[in-house]
Scaffold this active site. Structure first.
Site, short mmCIF file in Angstrom:
data_model
loop_
_atom_site.label_atom_id
_atom_site.label_comp_id
_atom_site.label_asym_id
_atom_site.label_seq_id
_atom_site.Cartn_x
_atom_site.Cartn_y
_atom_site.Cartn_z
N GLN A 187 26.25 25.88 -6.13
CA GLN A 187 25.18 26.90 -6.07
C GLN A 187 25.75 28.32 -6.09
O GLN A 187 24.98 29.28 -5.96
CB GLN A 187 24.33 26.71 -4.81
CG GLN A 187 23.56 25.41 -4.79
CD GLN A 187 22.52 25.31 -5.89
OE1 GLN A 187 22.08 26.33 -6.45
NE2 GLN A 187 22.13 24.11 -6.24
N LYS B 141 24.10 24.21 -13.80
CA LYS B 141 23.51 25.20 -12.90
C LYS B 141 24.03 26.60 -13.24
O LYS B 141 23.76 27.57 -12.56
CB LYS B 141 23.84 24.85 -11.45
CG LYS B 141 23.25 23.51 -10.99
CD LYS B 141 23.58 23.23 -9.55
CE LYS B 141 23.39 21.79 -9.16
NZ LYS B 141 22.00 21.38 -8.96
#
Ligand SMILES: Cc1ncc(COP(=O)(O)O)c(C=O)c1O
Length: 406
Positions: A204, A227
């Site tokens: 993340q 991501k």
């Protein structure tokens, strides 16, 4: 970054221009996966159209071009996280596979009964379950860093857990559920005082924060391409040469060998020792295109715009009657979790989806975190570089309506 510059950036992502359920798409599920810019779509498409061949094997022109592009991608990824050597970039399917690689290879060969692994309460299952499997097989023990009431790691409790039996500290750089940014350099420095290795799960972090593995000084850093505006099915394990060299291979097959005979097999050098079989060539090339895309932007300006948007979102959420923020960490990146009184998150998400608004509800693959918070799940909005005020305002308006209605 002014509005026009931001609009030009957003235009690079064709999937955002669609209507969903009769409304313009408001995509706020970026912690799950991000959309892909034209540059990434062109790079993967271009590979299959022109250069498609297997790498490192054939003498023909296409294989030469594919191999050059594939290894250039590795070099790009090394530069992206300031890895000292490109041989330290191991292609994996993603963060999950990278952690499993370290757990199976390093963990199975190094850990013994009574050794301790420190994780934290806010880890994604990908950074819990691989260690549980290894602990079951080796007799190693898992210790867990608790959180304080804001959703930050309790650093005093962490220091108290460290001891000479600690072999590994494996923690997220950024929490996918709460958005907490962990003080990774501090965590690593403390781990070193007892001689423990460190793995940072950057799944993340990489899309939002500049990552410098030498500055963090961790031993392993992992992330997924999807991501980070890149393709699915490709990710990176970075590790220090000295460690990766000592670690045994974990998957076996072609490419990872030096010589094979039925009398015995010797293994290839780094990084190939850990890359058995045909790799995701187009994925690696697409991921490098995503990184090049990101590096060509003013990352400082993007970070400032994202921080301002997150501040607008969090301030707006706090004004919604009956809405409870879950976690208010000192430093937040990417994601914010919340609950609405009297409405189940799944129902709320369905009603939002009917208005074209995509966000995530549930435990976010962080069941131990949810258990520690005494809840079964949250609603989570997560931002990417292409989100704008219209996205945030659409969500806030829709949540206000839900709150009024219920
Ligand atoms: C913090 C964190 N770690 C690991 C993962 C696993 O990533 P992947 O499924 O791409 O391997 C995720 C995915 O959401 C994540 O948020």
């Amino acid at each position: 970054m002014n509005l026009q510059e931001h609009a030009r950036l957003r235009d690079q992502f064709p999937a955002l221009a669609q209507q969903v359920n009769g409304h313009p798409l408001v995509y706020l599920d970026n912690a799950a996966t991000t959309h892909k810019p034209h540059a990434v779509l062109a790079a993967t498409d271009g590979f299959y159209r022109a250069d498609n061949a297997n790498v490192h094997r054939a003498a023909h022109a296409l294989s030469g071009r594919a191999t050059l592009a594939f290894e250039a991608a590795r070099e790009t990824l090394a530069r992206f996280i300031n890895a000292p050597h490109q041989r330290e970039i191991i292609w994996t399917r993603g963060a999950t596979e990278a952690i499993n690689l370290v757990a199976q290879s390093w963990g199975m060969s190094e850990l013994k009964a009574g050794d301790e692994i420190i994780l934290s309460t806010l880890e994604h299952h990908a950074n819990i379950v691989p260690w549980q499997l290894i602990a079951q097989r080796t007799g190693a023990i898992i210790k867990v860093i608790p959180l304080d009431e804001r959703g930050d790691l309790d650093m005093a409790a962490y220091r108290a857990l460290l001891n000479p039996r600690t072999r590994l500290v494996s923690v997220a750089h950024v929490s996918n559920a709460l958005g907490t940014v962990n003080p990774v350099a501090e965590l690593v420095a403390a781990a070193k005082t007892v001689g423990a290795l460190t793995l940072i799960d950057g799944a993340q972090a990489v899309a939002h924060l500049p990552v410098d593995v030498q500055a963090i000084d961790c031993d392993f850093y992992v992330f997924s391409g999807h991501k980070l505006y890149g393709p699915t099915g490709i990710g990176v394990l970075w590790g220090k040469t000295e460690l990766l060299t000592r670690m045994p291979p974990w998957q076996a097959g072609g490419e990872m060998i030096d010589r094979v005979s039925f009398a015995g097999t010797s293994f290839n050098a780094l990084p190939f020792k850990f890359e058995a079989g045909t790799p995701h060539i187009a994925g690696a090339i697409g991921l490098a295109a995503a990184v090049d895309f990101l590096l060509a932007q003013d990352r400082g300006a993007i970070a400032n715009a994202e921080a301002a948007l997150m501040a607008r979102l969090v301030t707006g959420l706090k004004q919604i009657p009956g809405l409870r923020l879950i976690g208010e960490p000192m430093q937040r990146s990417g994601a914010v979790s919340f609950l609405l009184e009297d409405i189940h998150p799944q129902d709320a998400a369905t009603l939002l989806d009917m208005q074209g608004i995509a966000l995530r509800v549930g435990h976010h693959c962080a069941m131990p975190l949810m258990e520690s918070l005494g809840i079964s799940g949250t609603m989570r909005a997560s931002l990417a570089c292409y989100n704008n005020q219209d996205d945030v305002d659409a969500l806030l308006t829709a949540l206000h309506k839900l709150s009024d209605f219920f």
